[in-house]
Design an enzyme around this catalytic site. Structure first.
Site, PDB file in Angstrom:
ATOM      1  N   LYS A 204     -30.848 -84.586 -34.109  1.00 29.19           N
ATOM      2  CA  LYS A 204     -30.340 -83.372 -33.467  1.00 29.19           C
ATOM      3  C   LYS A 204     -31.675 -82.495 -33.169  1.00 29.19           C
ATOM      4  O   LYS A 204     -31.641 -82.067 -31.997  1.00 29.19           O
ATOM      5  CB  LYS A 204     -29.409 -82.541 -34.319  1.00 29.19           C
ATOM      6  CG  LYS A 204     -28.664 -81.646 -33.635  1.00 29.19           C
ATOM      7  CD  LYS A 204     -27.749 -82.211 -32.708  1.00 29.19           C
ATOM      8  CE  LYS A 204     -26.429 -81.665 -32.584  1.00 29.19           C
ATOM      9  NZ  LYS A 204     -25.600 -82.209 -31.604  1.00 29.19           N
TER      10      LYS A 204
ATOM     11  N   ASP B 109     -26.401 -86.367 -25.733  1.00 19.58           N
ATOM     12  CA  ASP B 109     -25.941 -85.095 -26.654  1.00 19.58           C
ATOM     13  C   ASP B 109     -25.281 -84.017 -25.689  1.00 19.58           C
ATOM     14  O   ASP B 109     -26.157 -83.360 -24.934  1.00 19.58           O
ATOM     15  CB  ASP B 109     -27.199 -84.539 -27.325  1.00 19.58           C
ATOM     16  CG  ASP B 109     -26.888 -83.813 -28.633  1.00 19.58           C
ATOM     17  OD1 ASP B 109     -25.706 -83.510 -28.732  1.00 19.58           O
ATOM     18  OD2 ASP B 109     -27.831 -83.042 -29.109  1.00 19.58           O
TER      19      ASP B 109
ATOM     20  N   LYS C  12     -28.101 -82.394 -23.510  1.00 19.00           N
ATOM     21  CA  LYS C  12     -29.083 -81.626 -23.848  1.00 19.00           C
ATOM     22  C   LYS C  12     -30.519 -82.459 -23.651  1.00 19.00           C
ATOM     23  O   LYS C  12     -31.432 -82.101 -23.352  1.00 19.00           O
ATOM     24  CB  LYS C  12     -29.138 -81.903 -25.343  1.00 19.00           C
ATOM     25  CG  LYS C  12     -28.428 -80.462 -26.008  1.00 19.00           C
ATOM     26  CD  LYS C  12     -28.708 -80.356 -27.512  1.00 19.00           C
ATOM     27  CE  LYS C  12     -27.728 -79.602 -28.156  1.00 19.00           C
ATOM     28  NZ  LYS C  12     -26.483 -80.148 -28.478  1.00 19.00           N
TER      29      LYS C  12
ATOM     30  N   LYS D  75     -19.284 -72.017 -34.561  1.00 22.73           N
ATOM     31  CA  LYS D  75     -20.667 -71.871 -35.103  1.00 22.73           C
ATOM     32  C   LYS D  75     -21.546 -70.524 -34.699  1.00 22.73           C
ATOM     33  O   LYS D  75     -21.188 -70.029 -33.660  1.00 22.73           O
ATOM     34  CB  LYS D  75     -21.272 -72.955 -34.114  1.00 22.73           C
ATOM     35  CG  LYS D  75     -22.802 -73.328 -34.129  1.00 22.73           C
ATOM     36  CD  LYS D  75     -23.079 -74.720 -33.950  1.00 22.73           C
ATOM     37  CE  LYS D  75     -23.966 -74.500 -32.488  1.00 22.73           C
ATOM     38  NZ  LYS D  75     -24.395 -75.858 -31.882  1.00 22.73           N
TER      39      LYS D  75
HETATM   40  P1  NAI Z   1     -16.666 -84.683 -36.042  1.00 18.27           P
HETATM   41  O1  NAI Z   1     -17.359 -84.786 -37.320  1.00 18.27           O
HETATM   42  O2  NAI Z   1     -15.417 -83.776 -36.052  1.00 18.27           O
HETATM   43  O3  NAI Z   1     -15.861 -86.075 -35.527  1.00 18.27           O
HETATM   44  C1  NAI Z   1     -16.695 -87.228 -35.371  1.00 18.27           C
HETATM   45  C2  NAI Z   1     -15.768 -88.259 -35.623  1.00 18.27           C
HETATM   46  O4  NAI Z   1     -16.552 -89.602 -35.565  1.00 18.27           O
HETATM   47  C3  NAI Z   1     -15.355 -88.260 -37.172  1.00 18.27           C
HETATM   48  O5  NAI Z   1     -13.683 -88.366 -37.180  1.00 18.27           O
HETATM   49  C4  NAI Z   1     -15.643 -89.523 -37.869  1.00 18.27           C
HETATM   50  O6  NAI Z   1     -14.712 -89.959 -38.565  1.00 18.27           O
HETATM   51  C5  NAI Z   1     -15.944 -90.265 -36.422  1.00 18.27           C
HETATM   52  N1  NAI Z   1     -17.019 -91.320 -36.728  1.00 18.27           N
HETATM   53  C6  NAI Z   1     -18.154 -91.225 -37.049  1.00 18.27           C
HETATM   54  N2  NAI Z   1     -18.799 -92.508 -37.201  1.00 18.27           N
HETATM   55  C7  NAI Z   1     -17.975 -93.261 -36.240  1.00 18.27           C
HETATM   56  C8  NAI Z   1     -18.054 -94.745 -36.147  1.00 18.27           C
HETATM   57  N3  NAI Z   1     -19.264 -95.335 -36.136  1.00 18.27           N
HETATM   58  N4  NAI Z   1     -17.186 -95.176 -35.390  1.00 18.27           N
HETATM   59  C9  NAI Z   1     -15.821 -94.377 -35.023  1.00 18.27           C
HETATM   60  N5  NAI Z   1     -15.846 -93.354 -35.534  1.00 18.27           N
HETATM   61  C10 NAI Z   1     -16.977 -92.729 -35.936  1.00 18.27           C
HETATM   62  O7  NAI Z   1     -17.788 -83.921 -34.935  1.00 18.27           O
HETATM   63  P2  NAI Z   1     -17.308 -83.173 -33.569  1.00 18.27           P
HETATM   64  O8  NAI Z   1     -17.458 -81.714 -33.674  1.00 18.27           O
HETATM   65  O9  NAI Z   1     -16.193 -83.627 -32.964  1.00 18.27           O
HETATM   66  O10 NAI Z   1     -18.662 -83.617 -32.625  1.00 18.27           O
HETATM   67  C11 NAI Z   1     -18.695 -84.998 -32.464  1.00 18.27           C
HETATM   68  C12 NAI Z   1     -20.217 -85.243 -31.988  1.00 18.27           C
HETATM   69  O11 NAI Z   1     -20.689 -84.559 -30.913  1.00 18.27           O
HETATM   70  C13 NAI Z   1     -21.411 -85.196 -33.016  1.00 18.27           C
HETATM   71  O12 NAI Z   1     -22.288 -85.952 -33.074  1.00 18.27           O
HETATM   72  C14 NAI Z   1     -21.970 -84.003 -32.642  1.00 18.27           C
HETATM   73  O13 NAI Z   1     -23.420 -83.518 -32.947  1.00 18.27           O
HETATM   74  C15 NAI Z   1     -21.644 -83.949 -31.202  1.00 18.27           C
HETATM   75  N6  NAI Z   1     -21.890 -82.823 -30.548  1.00 18.27           N
HETATM   76  C16 NAI Z   1     -21.123 -81.640 -30.562  1.00 18.27           C
HETATM   77  C17 NAI Z   1     -20.988 -80.492 -30.016  1.00 18.27           C
HETATM   78  C18 NAI Z   1     -20.078 -79.562 -30.066  1.00 18.27           C
HETATM   79  O14 NAI Z   1     -19.177 -79.515 -30.591  1.00 18.27           O
HETATM   80  N7  NAI Z   1     -20.179 -78.253 -29.550  1.00 18.27           N
HETATM   81  C19 NAI Z   1     -22.213 -80.099 -28.918  1.00 18.27           C
HETATM   82  C20 NAI Z   1     -23.142 -81.285 -28.929  1.00 18.27           C
HETATM   83  C21 NAI Z   1     -22.908 -82.458 -29.664  1.00 18.27           C
END
Ligand code: NAI
Length: 503
Positions: free
Chosen positions: A346, A297, A459, A387
């Site tokens: 989370k 994370d 994290k 956020k």
């Molecule tokens: P997002 O939802 O914009 O992107 C995630 C992508 O993963 C989506 O395009 C989705 O279609 C794809 N996806 C989901 N399951 C999949 C799989 N099994 N195989 C391939 N693709 C898959 O989310 P974002 O904002 O990009 O964040 C990504 C991750 O990072 C989340 O889990 C979030 O909790 C974690 N995270 C983000 C932080 C931040 O943006 N500041 C901080 C800490 C963690």
């Protein structure tokens, strides 16, 4: 004397070359060509990282109401922070700082070849627009560079094909149901994890070959999955995991398949989400194969500050009694986290961040339970990627008094996460090349495959079985600095400064 000798491959190569080169000038070691495969490439983080590195590579500039902007790496430890190397003897012990990226040869992020998977088939330019993170004038310009440099589009005359993710492994049981409509680009063989894992292995090999890469790193930035309940005979050993995959066991998460495929292809895997992908069987596999793993994370905004403030409160001799964290966000990550099982993953990783501070306090005070700690995350579409995080820290102070500290953070989530992704990859690549030797050993050894040195960016750091978890940000950074210093033969950072105290 250092107990260990640490050295990077380049330094050894340069030393060897210097020993043989006729003029004694060290020959620079070749920089390896590194590929980065993102799981969740089309998400906010994945598309922002890709577009930002293209903006750097093509030196794009863009306008906003307050002027012209150029690409930067603010928020990245390796690219935008410095390390104090020592003090000048000529002036009043003035410190000498160098950029962290210059302490040792590190990869240049803009040289990374990026690819990966997504369960949404949108080309990267569309994914970037959907994310709505980068300024419009930059999106407009960078879109033309989101093309595949190694492929031409069969349909148009020699034009580059748009960058598109490979099909991802979708299992509706692991991400929120609200993600279903996004999943239009999924691997076949539903419910057959062994076959899906084999396809991911083939994808990694294919990517490496297509782009003539020396090495690849796989980084999970996909949606948060629900955690799996640890099961003996399913998750505890590599053999059990392989058998469970072959028997189509339901408690094998997609993230575990990507991670297993990466390790079997000798490719490091980093988990940027909170779910417990790095199962005991996977950690053993990493150790058997000597391939690094890191997680869990990204520690971007609120939690990073929490790991500083809790350290501060306890080190100042105060007694934190409660910590309340509220977040609301409106991006797809927030939408996914509005589902209870994914939120639970989370919550666990956010909660763990005060654990070592709590232990430190317990040693000295009657405070065994640690502070009350609640975490709330709400989905609020209107704020998009921006956020909001509100935290309240209450501490007992001198003679029965109370101290309340409240913080309010507002930030584009992905603009905090992407620099961490860059650091995770740059440092993971570097630490793969670092070897150490103990005084009584004959040869150089690689660092432990459970890459706890990357904890600063994570994290809920996963550490080797015998090691203690360190969450506090200052010690995490010093560990990194000290290892870089050791690689160039410098003593660890030491704030004693006896030269300024001796009479
Ligand atoms: P997002 O939802 O914009 O992107 C995630 C992508 O993963 C989506 O395009 C989705 O279609 C794809 N996806 C989901 N399951 C999949 C799989 N099994 N195989 C391939 N693709 C898959 O989310 P974002 O904002 O990009 O964040 C990504 C991750 O990072 C989340 O889990 C979030 O909790 C974690 N995270 C983000 C932080 C931040 O943006 N500041 C901080 C800490 C963690």
């Amino acid at each position: 004397m250092l107990p260990h000798t640490l050295v990077s491959d380049e330094r050894r190569a340069a030393a060897a070359a210097a020993a043989t080169a006729p003029n004694g000038v060290p020959t620079p070691a070749p920089t390896p060509r590194i590929g980065l495969m993102l799981v969740g490439w089309g998400g906010n983080n994945g598309s922002t990282l890709t577009a930002a590195l293209k903006a750097h590579a093509h030196q794009l500039t863009w306008r906003s109401a307050d002027g012209v902007h150029t690409p930067n790496y603010l928020g990245s430890l390796t690219q935008a922070s410095t390390v104090a190397l020592g003090t000048k003897s000529t002036s009043h012990n003035e410190k000498v700082y160098v950029p962290m990226k210059d302490v040792l040869p590190m990869l240049d992020p803009k040289d990374l070849v990026i690819g990966g998977w997504d369960i949404s088939g949108a080309p990267l330019a569309n994914a970037m627009r959907r994310a709505a993170v980068l300024p419009w004038d930059l999106q407009r310009q960078v879109a033309e560079f989101l093309v595949d440099d190694a492929a031409t589009d069969a349909t148009s005359d020699g034009a580059r094909a748009p960058l598109r993710p490979l099909a991802g492994i979708y299992d509706a049981d692991y991400v929120a149901l609200n993600q279903r409509e996004r999943a239009d680009h999924v691997l076949p063989f539903p419910g057959q994890p062994w076959l899906q894992m084999a396809q991911i292995r083939a994808d990694i090999r294919g990517f490496k070959q297509k782009h003539a890469l020396d090495r690849v790193i796989v980084l999970w930035t996909g949606n948060t999955e629900r955690c799996v309940p640890l099961m003996v005979g399913v998750h505890d050993t590599p053999r059990a995991m392989f058998r469970a995959m072959q028997q189509n066991h339901a408690e094998i998460a997609p993230s575990v398949l990507y991670a297993t495929a990466a390790l079997l292809e000798d490719t490091p895997f980093i988990n940027g989400s909170p779910q417990n992908t790095l199962l005991p069987g996977l950690q053993t596999l990493a150790q058997i194969r000597g391939v690094p793993l890191a997680g869990d994370d990204f520690k971007s905004g609120q939690t990073k500050l929490k790991s500083v403030l809790m350290d501060f409160l306890v080190s100042a001799g105060l007694k934190p009694v409660s910590l309340a964290s509220y977040n609301h966000l409106g991006n797809n990550d927030g939408h996914n986290l509005s589902s209870t099982a994914q939120f639970r993953s989370k919550e666990v990783s956010k909660r763990g961040v005060v654990e070592d501070v709590r232990v430190a306090a317990r040693e000295n005070f009657d405070h065994a339970a640690g502070p009350d700690h609640i975490i709330v995350i709400k989905y609020m579409p209107a704020v998009g990627d921006s956020k909001r995080a509100i935290d309240e820290y209450v501490s007992d102070i001198f003679m029965g008094g109370k101290h309340t500290l409240t913080t309010y953070n507002v930030c584009e989530d992905s603009l905090l996460a992407v620099p961490l992704m860059i650091d995770l990859v740059v440092l993971m690549e570097l630490f793969q090349r670092v070897k150490y030797q103990t005084v009584d050993a004959d040869g150089f050894q690689p660092l432990h495959p459970i890459a706890s040195l990357l904890s600063y960016m994570l994290k809920a750091p996963v550490v080797p079985a015998r090691a203690a978890v360190v969450n506090a940000l200052g010690p995490q950074r010093r560990a990194l600095e000290n290892i870089l210093r050791a690689c160039v033969g410098l003593q660890p950072v030491n704030e004693l400064e006896l030269e300024n105290k001796a009479y």
